[in-house]
Design a protein around this motif. Structure first.
Motif, mmCIF file in Angstrom:
data_model
loop_
_atom_site.group_PDB
_atom_site.id
_atom_site.type_symbol
_atom_site.label_atom_id
_atom_site.label_comp_id
_atom_site.label_asym_id
_atom_site.label_seq_id
_atom_site.Cartn_x
_atom_site.Cartn_y
_atom_site.Cartn_z
ATOM 1 N N HIS A 282 48.909 37.234 28.639
ATOM 2 C CA HIS A 282 47.860 37.190 29.660
ATOM 3 C C HIS A 282 46.563 37.851 29.206
ATOM 4 O O HIS A 282 45.484 37.444 29.643
ATOM 5 N N ALA A 283 46.640 38.828 28.305
ATOM 6 C CA ALA A 283 45.411 39.384 27.732
ATOM 7 C C ALA A 283 44.702 38.318 26.904
ATOM 8 O O ALA A 283 43.476 38.160 26.985
ATOM 9 N N SER B 59 49.644 37.200 46.960
ATOM 10 C CA SER B 59 51.006 37.755 47.034
ATOM 11 C C SER B 59 51.987 36.912 46.232
ATOM 12 O O SER B 59 52.844 37.454 45.518
ATOM 13 N N TYR B 60 51.871 35.595 46.323
ATOM 14 C CA TYR B 60 52.744 34.718 45.537
ATOM 15 C C TYR B 60 52.482 34.874 44.042
ATOM 16 O O TYR B 60 53.415 34.828 43.235
ATOM 17 N N SER B 61 51.236 35.087 43.665
ATOM 18 C CA SER B 61 50.910 35.297 42.253
ATOM 19 C C SER B 61 51.540 36.585 41.734
ATOM 20 O O SER B 61 52.063 36.624 40.616
ATOM 21 N N VAL C 212 45.426 40.413 37.599
ATOM 22 C CA VAL C 212 46.703 40.657 38.291
ATOM 23 C C VAL C 212 47.868 40.520 37.322
ATOM 24 O O VAL C 212 48.767 41.371 37.285
ATOM 25 N N HIS C 213 47.860 39.465 36.522
ATOM 26 C CA HIS C 213 48.955 39.234 35.575
ATOM 27 C C HIS C 213 49.039 40.367 34.552
ATOM 28 O O HIS C 213 50.131 40.841 34.232
ATOM 29 N N ALA D 266 40.650 45.500 45.173
ATOM 30 C CA ALA D 266 41.619 45.197 46.228
ATOM 31 C C ALA D 266 42.790 44.402 45.651
ATOM 32 O O ALA D 266 43.955 44.676 45.974
ATOM 33 N N ALA D 267 42.500 43.438 44.793
ATOM 34 C CA ALA D 267 43.569 42.639 44.173
ATOM 35 C C ALA D 267 44.468 43.519 43.310
ATOM 36 O O ALA D 267 45.697 43.355 43.313
#
Length: 159
Positions: free
Chosen positions: A55-56, A124-126, A38-39, A87-88
């Protein structure tokens, strides 16, 4: 070009609160491997070099396979991602670039098939957190890799 301000020094209380918000992910119902994806995906979409780089490297430290990192921008065509990860990533994309008429029922229902109410809320918060970091780091042009030592990212071996 002139040097941009250091937002951490200029607004230390806001910075501290955003760090606390992001650190709350450690208690998330979402697995770390999905949060890494996600990040990275949000940072790709927003063009945030600092966050994408960070993040990688974090994902690599956490055991993510390099090929999956290479395939992240083409996740729809790739066979390397599970339905839950897909989905994420779909949720990340729709919340990062909100459509004019909001999130469709079709996307919401597809994501809800993979995530519980608590998980979807945490996810969602992430997405909100990484988008906030992307925006501030883009605005002040933080250099990719400049915090590797501070965040222990040199052990990723991607310098």
């Amino acid at each position: 070009m002139s040097q941009r301000i250091n937002y951490m020094q200029q607004s230390p209380e806001f910075f501290k609160q955003l760090m606390n918000f992001s650190n709350a992910e450690k208690t998330s119902a979402i697995e770390e491997s999905i949060l890494d994806l996600v990040h990275i995906r949000a940072s790709q979409m927003n063009g945030c070099g600092f966050c994408l780089d960070m993040h990688a490297k974090q994902a690599k430290i956490n055991g993510e396979r390099e090929l999956r990192l290479y395939h992240l921008s083409i996740w729809r065509e790739s066979t390397l991602f599970s339905p839950r990860e897909r989905a994420a990533l779909a949720w990340t994309e729709v919340l990062t670039k909100l459509p004019e008429h909001g999130v469709s029922d079709e996307v919401y229902n597809r994501v809800r098939e993979q995530f519980s109410e608590k998980e979807l809320s945490d996810l969602s918060y992430s997405v909100m957190a990484i988008n906030a970091w992307n925006r501030i780091n883009i605005a002040f042009k933080y250099e990719p890799g400049s915090a590797d030592v501070a965040f222990g990212l040199t052990k990723a071996g991607l310098n």
